[in-house]
Design a protein around this motif. Structure first.
Motif, PDB file in Angstrom:
ATOM      1  N   ILE A  86      -6.500  -0.227  -0.791  1.00 24.27           N
ATOM      2  CA  ILE A  86      -6.085  -0.528  -2.172  1.00 24.27           C
ATOM      3  C   ILE A  86      -7.309  -0.754  -3.046  1.00 24.27           C
ATOM      4  O   ILE A  86      -7.411  -0.212  -4.147  1.00 24.27           O
ATOM      5  CB  ILE A  86      -5.150  -1.764  -2.190  1.00 24.27           C
ATOM      6  CG1 ILE A  86      -3.836  -1.421  -1.495  1.00 24.27           C
ATOM      7  CG2 ILE A  86      -4.904  -2.223  -3.616  1.00 24.27           C
ATOM      8  CD1 ILE A  86      -2.919  -2.609  -1.278  1.00 24.27           C
ATOM      9  N   ASN A 135       0.362   4.528 -10.054  1.00 23.46           N
ATOM     10  CA  ASN A 135       0.204   4.092 -11.439  1.00 23.46           C
ATOM     11  C   ASN A 135       1.428   3.379 -11.990  1.00 23.46           C
ATOM     12  O   ASN A 135       1.815   3.563 -13.126  1.00 23.46           O
ATOM     13  CB  ASN A 135      -0.107   5.290 -12.353  1.00 23.46           C
ATOM     14  CG  ASN A 135      -1.328   6.011 -11.863  1.00 23.46           C
ATOM     15  OD1 ASN A 135      -2.300   5.368 -11.472  1.00 23.46           O
ATOM     16  ND2 ASN A 135      -1.267   7.332 -11.824  1.00 23.46           N
ATOM     17  N   ILE A 185      -2.303  -5.951  -8.251  1.00 25.46           N
ATOM     18  CA  ILE A 185      -3.506  -5.950  -7.415  1.00 25.46           C
ATOM     19  C   ILE A 185      -4.221  -7.285  -7.441  1.00 25.46           C
ATOM     20  O   ILE A 185      -4.699  -7.777  -6.415  1.00 25.46           O
ATOM     21  CB  ILE A 185      -4.445  -4.801  -7.846  1.00 25.46           C
ATOM     22  CG1 ILE A 185      -3.797  -3.475  -7.475  1.00 25.46           C
ATOM     23  CG2 ILE A 185      -5.793  -4.921  -7.178  1.00 25.46           C
ATOM     24  CD1 ILE A 185      -4.559  -2.266  -7.917  1.00 25.46           C
ATOM     25  N   PHE A 187       2.421   1.808  -3.368  1.00 20.31           N
ATOM     26  CA  PHE A 187       1.454   2.433  -4.288  1.00 20.31           C
ATOM     27  C   PHE A 187       1.410   3.932  -4.077  1.00 20.31           C
ATOM     28  O   PHE A 187       1.270   4.716  -5.005  1.00 20.31           O
ATOM     29  CB  PHE A 187       0.042   1.878  -4.045  1.00 20.31           C
ATOM     30  CG  PHE A 187      -0.170   0.504  -4.624  1.00 20.31           C
ATOM     31  CD1 PHE A 187       0.718  -0.033  -5.540  1.00 20.31           C
ATOM     32  CD2 PHE A 187      -1.283  -0.252  -4.273  1.00 20.31           C
ATOM     33  CE1 PHE A 187       0.520  -1.288  -6.072  1.00 20.31           C
ATOM     34  CE2 PHE A 187      -1.487  -1.503  -4.806  1.00 20.31           C
ATOM     35  CZ  PHE A 187      -0.586  -2.026  -5.702  1.00 20.31           C
ATOM     36  N   TYR A 219      -8.213   1.790  -6.141  1.00 20.69           N
ATOM     37  CA  TYR A 219      -8.129   1.303  -7.515  1.00 20.69           C
ATOM     38  C   TYR A 219      -9.408   0.599  -7.942  1.00 20.69           C
ATOM     39  O   TYR A 219      -9.372  -0.359  -8.701  1.00 20.69           O
ATOM     40  CB  TYR A 219      -6.912   0.397  -7.667  1.00 20.69           C
ATOM     41  CG  TYR A 219      -5.639   1.142  -7.363  1.00 20.69           C
ATOM     42  CD1 TYR A 219      -5.131   2.057  -8.280  1.00 20.69           C
ATOM     43  CD2 TYR A 219      -4.994   1.012  -6.141  1.00 20.69           C
ATOM     44  CE1 TYR A 219      -4.002   2.799  -8.002  1.00 20.69           C
ATOM     45  CE2 TYR A 219      -3.861   1.747  -5.857  1.00 20.69           C
ATOM     46  CZ  TYR A 219      -3.363   2.643  -6.786  1.00 20.69           C
ATOM     47  OH  TYR A 219      -2.253   3.377  -6.502  1.00 20.69           O
ATOM     48  N   GLU A 277       0.290  -1.275 -10.269  1.00 23.83           N
ATOM     49  CA  GLU A 277      -1.064  -1.734  -9.978  1.00 23.83           C
ATOM     50  C   GLU A 277      -1.365  -3.104 -10.565  1.00 23.83           C
ATOM     51  O   GLU A 277      -2.341  -3.742 -10.216  1.00 23.83           O
ATOM     52  CB  GLU A 277      -2.093  -0.708 -10.459  1.00 23.83           C
ATOM     53  CG  GLU A 277      -2.228   0.480  -9.522  1.00 23.83           C
ATOM     54  CD  GLU A 277      -1.064   1.443  -9.627  1.00 23.83           C
ATOM     55  OE1 GLU A 277      -0.236   1.285 -10.541  1.00 23.83           O
ATOM     56  OE2 GLU A 277      -0.957   2.348  -8.770  1.00 23.83           O
ATOM     57  N   SER A 278      -0.490  -3.561 -11.446  1.00 26.28           N
ATOM     58  CA  SER A 278      -0.727  -4.874 -12.043  1.00 26.28           C
ATOM     59  C   SER A 278      -0.734  -5.984 -10.993  1.00 26.28           C
ATOM     60  O   SER A 278      -1.231  -7.072 -11.228  1.00 26.28           O
ATOM     61  CB  SER A 278       0.342  -5.173 -13.082  1.00 26.28           C
ATOM     62  OG  SER A 278       1.607  -4.967 -12.509  1.00 26.28           O
ATOM     63  N   ARG A 291     -10.170  -0.411 -11.429  1.00 27.69           N
ATOM     64  CA  ARG A 291      -9.413  -1.473 -12.111  1.00 27.69           C
ATOM     65  C   ARG A 291      -9.761  -2.852 -11.588  1.00 27.69           C
ATOM     66  O   ARG A 291      -9.219  -3.847 -12.030  1.00 27.69           O
ATOM     67  CB  ARG A 291      -7.917  -1.279 -11.905  1.00 27.69           C
ATOM     68  CG  ARG A 291      -7.488   0.099 -12.237  1.00 27.69           C
ATOM     69  CD  ARG A 291      -6.015   0.202 -12.222  1.00 27.69           C
ATOM     70  NE  ARG A 291      -5.673   1.615 -12.233  1.00 27.69           N
ATOM     71  CZ  ARG A 291      -4.509   2.072 -12.584  1.00 27.69           C
ATOM     72  NH1 ARG A 291      -3.574   1.245 -12.946  1.00 27.69           N
ATOM     73  NH2 ARG A 291      -4.263   3.362 -12.573  1.00 27.69           N
ATOM     74  N   LYS A 340       0.835  -1.198   0.000  1.00 32.42           N
ATOM     75  CA  LYS A 340       0.000   0.000   0.000  1.00 32.42           C
ATOM     76  C   LYS A 340       0.873   1.252   0.000  1.00 32.42           C
ATOM     77  O   LYS A 340       0.636   2.195  -0.749  1.00 32.42           O
ATOM     78  CB  LYS A 340      -0.906  -0.013   1.240  1.00 32.42           C
ATOM     79  CG  LYS A 340      -1.760   1.213   1.355  1.00 32.42           C
ATOM     80  CD  LYS A 340      -2.153   1.504   2.785  1.00 32.42           C
ATOM     81  CE  LYS A 340      -0.984   2.068   3.543  1.00 32.42           C
ATOM     82  NZ  LYS A 340      -1.182   2.209   4.961  1.00 32.42           N
TER      83      LYS A 340
END
Lengths: 950, 418
Positions: free
Chosen positions: A451, A423, A429, A418, A455, A426-427, A458, A415
């Motif tokens: 999180i 950006n 997540i 991030f 996001y 974030e992949s 997404r 966290k």
């Protein structure tokens, strides 16, 4: 034969038996009996009933027996003061004994008998012993003064013992000097302001001489005393350093650390380009490394101190990373400290090594250690940008292990990552979401919820995930509840259609079913925000968050400096200034302190952090009124000084608390503009008082008021005031943080400063000065900070500026270099002011003059700019600009395109003419500026853009 | 300064208390005992504990806690150093430091403590000064004392107390004058799975046993003093001579003492004398695993590595092990899960190997942690850093002393990760 025989007679008549033996005629029997008594005493048995019998044994030639009786006396005299008097004669007689050992023993023991009546008799023998011909007696007597002072300070002063003690600093025997210093230091501790250890170059020289010759313990006392001295100049400083350096090779680690303290302190005075400075830096590393091969307890204290040293002077140990690698049989307290230092030393050069180690640690057995290791990986990512990617992949590997506490820690630190690198990662997540079910600790749950909320767009099933948390809402800890509330609101703002039900559910849970005032307040604010102005809500809740940095877990610099002066003391172990736990004098109440650890607490996101605040108890104690009123009250209370009185500095702690409560929310709610008080324009009447309808509309309670104000910011109501920015960071200015902006009110340019004291000490004597600048800006008066600024206090000051100061062209043109002085130091910063501050009120040109001038200025001086994404119509734009003294002279409409002609006059008499093209339906404006001094055009254009877009 | 001292055994019983200022109730130890309860191992009790009115600074040594009570701001290192001195003093006087020994010599320990501190200030901590004030117990002396009624407390002022060389007493006499020096080096190292050195350093110490009459002034020089850049000396060493000439010049204390400690951590200078090939693996199914360890000599400078012992802390979920050693023998304690393989001498022709199967408790998952191997070893007649004593000269006395130097290398914290 061993002493355990003394414990064998534990039957009933023990005391009686001992009494008989003590009164025996046989010397040997007597001695055995006293030994038995002492043995009982050492294990904590009460043998005070034997007092008279033991004291009777005192008059003896046998030194061992005498010593034993003295031991007994010291323990029990206090409980039998009248009997203790019996011993006085023997003491006084012994003080005259030809054997120095006996003289010293007598004066030493007398000082340990803490009975008032005895102390009176002590004075004369003590005075003699302080001047005894034998140094052994003198050194014992020196300590005795400290003992006596502890019992009766007044007596010591009245008898002039302190002066005698000071004289002993010049004694010919180094051991006597050391003890005198030790005694004086102890006495001085209970008189913090006394000038007992009056250090001057002469006495320093004596101390340095004694330093080489006295015992290791004496060296510690002398070094600690030296550390309190302030050399006159860098040469004296260097010569002391040179004489202290050999102590770094001492076998006693306490001597080494005390020497390090002296060197670290006096080094400050040495010029950095001096060769000796570099030599000294090099000499400091090896002894510190050596401390780490000592016993674990010594290592622990050394590590706590090294933690301070690497923060102050990272260069000393930057190549020694490896000695901090954790060995698996180190005690846990050593392991944790080593980890902390590894992170402090981590840099791009060694990060690969560090990460490999940390990964290794994360598979160890000890749970606390593993957790901290995982956290450390996250801190590395935040500290060393180049390593972030590797850190993240390491964390993902660890998550794959599925070890519960490892996963949880990893999520907490991800966290933070991030927040530092938005950006970018974030992949991952999806991987995190897989572990949702295994999270059972509040911190990890809160981090995961954050999180998901952050996001939400997404994560396809974000609503399901959050809903699953909502089921047990009331069983969650506050941290998780608050986070869940915020996350669902974020989700709603991002995906309004599917989540309406969810958001209503969480709002009612938070506001109606919860007893927690923080949760309720946040719920209400969101509720109102969402129902009043969803656009504003979006700006508030989804506002851009400030980046976090490694600095959050560094010790604040002024505190660090204080702690460096306390290297080797308890303060350095606790990383708290002594004032925080030693109140006034010795032995008083110590506050309970958790040891400061650099765990990731500091890196919480602001919306997780700001829970408690000054006004919360108020809300909690009153019976909850209807929601509107409560909120109105709360907000009115806190906002009052802001909206009505403008620049009144909120100095009281209470108000600060209130601001904190609403902290992040309100700040972003008002977009920062309210910092300059939108009501201001009204108050000063300088701006055209075209009040937007929404502002004058009747409002239903404080909350509505507030939000409407927020909404009204975009309307033409006063000169544009840029949001406050931080000009001077506390890190760079020994704790003084300055932020501010510029405003023009009633024709007066004002510099609005917010001074915050983030240091531990009070700041006073503020003054300000400007460097020469392009438009001759200069303070029109002194900086009005009348009250001293306490730690953690903030003050707002308005400084009126004149434009008659010395002129020098700056680059950029609107750059301003400022020096601020306080009692600590002088600090420099530079800032840029919007040139609109210099637009004067009488800048409206006659139409004819305008036309003539426009033609007159060569077209070479014309510059064209585009303003994009501006949605105002020409009228609104004109109104808005007028607030900043940009006057529209004429307007023409050609083929649906509005042409506005405007004039501006700068404080130094320069005229700027402008042509603004606004096409209905097209958010892009074109602006042409003409001026005889074309270099100002760029700045003027920036003002246009700033004014129109705010 | 130091207010009180409590000696506490591993099970938490206080068996000695000594106060140098006013008496502090032993209930203050409850804070410490509470912390001790919380710690998994006695070694893990934090050394500095804060209570509402006092600070407790403790060390753990020889299975005993030495706990001191502090009321004012005192350098913690000072206290810790002093506590270690107390432990060393007990060791020195009575041959060992244990609860039994302290209880057997309670009064003498108490007298000694009284001599060591006055009002919390160190008074006499040098062993030779203490020994002049309170003579250590010997069988002969206790017999003589009982017969003649004399005591073992000296009644003259110790000579060392005030001279500028407090570590030496005057009037020392020996019939055989001898000076021995032991150069002992310990290798601290962490090797990773592949055998690469993660970290290595040498902790060296020069222990001396000097029994010389009178006031000898010694000079010890090394063949290669450049190796030593990080040194700490006994107070007797003249630092200026070292700085300028790189020789150790000193008037030695009488008896045993540590002349100097040093530290070599330049990676390329630290030779690793053994290599370890190991694999400890567990089956994915979780029912058991295999262990295979081989130890062989590496950089030994032609000397024999002996006393090799491999210690492994196996995971808690191990049920039993079944191993075969080609050399030496192994013991395994199922309670502590400690596997100790005592190899002895390393024979380069036939490398010792320990292999076999590990079985896990039924239903236990595959262990998460990787057990580390701890290696113990000894190499006689070698200082692994290459340090060599050049010569020892004596000034100030006329007789010819007998001199000797011995070298030994040992493993310190030598750890192999798996």
């Amino acid at each position: 034969m061993t002493d355990s025989k003394y414990f064998t007679t534990t039957k009933k008549g023990e005391i009686f038996e001992l009494k008989a033996e003590l009164n025996s005629d046989k010397k040997e029997k007597k001695k055995e009996a006293v030994k038995k008594v002492i043995a009982s005493m050492t294990v904590g048995k009460d043998v005070s009933a034997l007092f008279p019998d033991v004291v009777n044994c005192m008059q003896t030639d046998n030194l061992e027996l005498k010593k034993l009786v003295y031991l007994y006396l010291m323990n029990y005299a206090k409980s039998q003061p009248d009997m203790a008097i019996m011993a006085v004669n023997t003491f006084v007689k012994d003080c005259e004994d030809p054997n120095p050992l006996i003289r010293a023993l007598a004066v030493r023991t007398m000082g340990c008998i803490r009975v008032d009546k005895i102390t009176e008799y002590l004075c004369e023998p003590l005075r003699k012993c302080l001047k005894d011909e034998d140094p052994y007696v003198r050194k014992t007597a020196a300590v005795c003064v400290a003992k006596l002072h502890d019992i009766n300070a007044q007596l010591v002063e009245d008898q002039g013992f302190l002066d005698t003690l000071k004289d002993l600093i010049s004694d010919s025997n180094p051991m006597v000097v050391a003890n005198a210093v030790a005694a004086l230091s102890e006495i001085a501790e209970s008189h913090p302001n006394s000038n007992l250890l009056d250090l001057n170059p002469q006495s320093i020289n004596k101390l340095l001489t004694a330093l080489n010759e006295c015992t290791e313990w004496g060296q510690i006392f002398i070094l600690d005393c030296l550390a309190n001295y302030t050399p006159r100049d860098d040469r004296e400083s260097q010569s002391i350093c040179e004489r202290v350096t050999p102590r770094l090779s001492h076998a006693n680690s306490a001597v080494v650390l005390s020497a390090v303290k002296v060197l670290m302190k006096f080094m400050e005075m040495l010029p950095k380009d001096l060769d000796y400075y570099g030599t000294l830096l090099k000499k400091l590393a090896p002894p510190l490394v050596t401390l780490l091969s000592a016993e674990p307890e010594l290592q622990y204290v050394a590590l706590r101190n090294i933690n301070l040293i690497v923060q102050k002077r990272p260069e000393i140990l930057k190549h020694e990373m490896k000695v901090f690698f954790v060995k698996y049989n180190d005690p846990i307290y050593v392991k944790l400290e080593k980890l902390d230092i590894m992170i402090r030393l981590a840099s791009q050069a060694n990060i690969a090594q560090v990460l490999a180690e940390l990964k290794e640690y994360a598979t160890e057995v000890d749970v606390d250690f593993v957790r901290k290791a995982v956290r450390a990986i996250g801190r590395c990512a935040i500290k060393v940008e180049q390593s972030a990617e590797r850190c993240v992949s390491t964390l993902l590997d660890l998550i794959q292990t599925k070890v519960n506490y490892v996963v949880q820690e990893a999520i907490v630190v991800i966290k933070d990552i991030f927040r530092k690198y938005p950006n970018k990662y974030e992949s991952v997540i999806a991987t995190l979401c897989e572990n949702l079910d295994s999270l059972d600790e509040p911190e990890a749950r809160a981090a995961m919820i954050w999180i998901v909320g952050e996001y939400a767009e997404r994560i396809d099933n974000a609503d399901e995930l959050l809903e699953s948390f909502l089921e047990g809402f009331h069983d969650e800890s506050t941290q998780v509840q608050l986070q869940l509330l915020t996350a669902i609101v974020k989700l709603f703002l991002k995906k309004p259609t599917e989540t309406q039900e969810l958001v209503q559910q969480v709002l009612s849970l938070a506001t109606q079913d919860s007893d927690n005032p923080d949760l309720r307040d946040r719920g209400y604010i969101y509720w109102r925000l969402l129902s009043t102005d969803p656009v504003a809500a979006k700006e508030v809740v989804l506002a851009e968050k400030p980046l976090i940095s490694e600095e959050t877990d560094l010790i604040e610099p002024t505190l660090l400096e204080e702690l460096i002066c306390h290297i080797g003391t308890l303060a350095s172990v606790y990383h708290k200034p002594p004032s925080a736990f030693v109140e006034g004098s010795r032995g008083v109440m110590h506050k309970r302190l958790p040891a400061r650890t650099g765990s990731g607490e500091g890196t919480e996101s602001p919306d997780m952090g700001n829970t408690a605040g000054g006004s919360a108890p108020e809300a909690a104690t009153s019976i909850i009124p209807s929601q509107g009123d409560l909120l109105g009250d709360l907000l009115n209370l806190d906002m009052a000084p802001q909206t009505t009185t403008g620049p009144t500095p909120p100095t009281s702690g209470m108000q600060m608390g209130g601001m904190d409560l609403l902290g992040g929310v309100l700040d972003s709610l008002l977009g920062g503009d309210i910092g300059g008080s939108p009501a201001m324009g009204v108050g000063f009447g300088a701006a055209p008082a075209v009040m937007p309808a929404s502002l004058s509309a009747p409002v239903g309670g404080g909350l509505g008021d507030l939000f409407d104000l927020g909404g009204g910011v975009g309307m033409p109501m006063g000169a544009y005031i840029p949001p406050k920015t931080v000009w001077l960071q506390a890190m760079k200015a020994k704790g003084l943080e300055i932020s501010g902006t510029f405003a023009r009110r009633a024709g007066v340019i004002q510099m609005e400063l917010v001074l915050t004291n983030k240091a531990m000490s009070i700041m006073t004597d503020f003054a300000i000065q400007f460097n020469r600048n392009s438009f001759g800006l200069a303070p029109a008066g002194p900086l009005q900070v009348l009250t001293p600024l306490g730690p953690n206090q903030t003050i707002e000051v308005s400084l009126p500026l004149s434009t008659v100061g010395p002129v020098m062209k700056m680059d950029p043109l609107n750059n301003l270099q400022v020096a601020v002085k306080n009692n600590i130091d002088v600090f420099y910063f530079s800032c840029q002011y919007p040139i609109s501050m210099l637009f004067v009120e009488d800048g409206k040109m006659e139409r004819q003059v305008f036309l003539a001038t426009w033609k007159d200025i060569p077209s070479d001086n014309e510059s064209q700019f585009q303003i994009q994404d501006c949605h105002l119509n020409s009228e609104a734009a004109s109104n808005k600009l007028q607030g900043s003294n940009i006057f529209t002279i004429a307007k023409r409409t050609v083929e649906g395109q509005d042409m506005l002609y405007m004039s501006i006059k700068l404080s130094n008499g320069i005229w700027v003419l402008a042509e603004l093209k606004v096409q209905a339906g097209n958010p892009n404006y074109t602006i042409s500026l003409k001026c005889r001094a074309p270099e100002v055009s760029q700045c003027v254009f920036q003002c246009y853009e700033a004014v129109l877009k705010n | 300064m130091i207010n009180s001292l409590f000696l506490i055994n591993a099970s938490g019983d206080i068996f000695l208390e000594k106060h140098w200022k006013s008496v502090v109730s032993r209930s203050v130890c409850d804070y410490f005992l509470e912390a001790k309860e919380k710690a998994l191992e006695p070694e893990d009790v934090p050394p500095v504990i804060h209570t509402p009115h006092h600070y407790l600074i403790s060390i753990y040594r020889d299975k005993l806690f030495f706990l001191s009570v502090i009321q004012t701001e005192v350098p913690p290192l000072f206290v810790i150093e002093f506590l270690h001195r107390v432990a060393e003093m007990i060791q020195d006087y009575f041959g060992e430091c244990s609860e039994t020994v302290v209880k057997d010599n309670m009064v003498m320990v108490y007298e000694l403590l009284e001599e060591m501190l006055d009002n919390g200030f160190p008074l006499a901590t040098e062993s030779n000064v203490l020994k002049e004030m309170i003579r250590p117990p010997t069988i002969l002396r206790s017999v003589v004392n009982t017969l003649t009624g004399t005591s073992n407390v000296g009644d003259t002022l110790p000579t060392g107390q005030l001279s500028t060389i407090p570590w030496r007493r005057a009037g020392v006499k020996y019939t055989n004058n001898e000076a021995y020096f032991d150069v002992v080096e310990e290798i601290d190292a962490i090797l990773d799975q592949s055998g690469t050195t993660v970290f290595a350093e040498i902790q060296g110490v020069v222990e001396a046993c000097v029994k010389l009459s009178g006031m000898p002034d010694l000079t010890l020089s090394f063949m290669n003093p450049r190796l030593l850049d990080d040194v700490s000396f006994h107070p007797c060493v003249r630092y200026k001579r070292w700085e300028s000439e790189r020789v150790l010049s000193f008037i030695p204390p009488d008896g045993n003492f540590t002349l100097m400690t040093y530290h070599v951590n330049a990676q390329n200078l630290v030779a690793i004398p053994v290599y370890v090939k190991q694999s400890i693996s567990f089956f994915e199914s979780g029912s058991g695993g295999r262990l295979d360890v081989t130890v062989g000599p590496k950089q030994t400078m032609g000397k024999t590595v002996e006393g090799v012992v491999v210690t492994v802390h196996l995971p808690k979920t191990i049920l039993s092990i079944n191993l075969t050693a080609t050399q030496g023998s192994y013991t395994y304690d199922n309670g502590t899960k400690l596997l100790v393989w005592d190899i002895g001498k390393l024979n380069p022709q036939k490398l010792p190997n320990l292999r076999g199967s590990l079985s896990l408790q039924a239903g236990a998952p595959k262990p998460e942690e990787n057990p580390s191997l701890n290696i113990d070893l000894k190499i006689q007649q070698l200082a692994i850093s290459g340090l060599k004593v050049n010569r020892l000269d004596m000034f100030g006395e006329k007789y010819k002393p007998f001199k000797g130097v011995k070298y030994i290398t040992k493993a310190g914290k030598f750890q192999v990760r798996t």
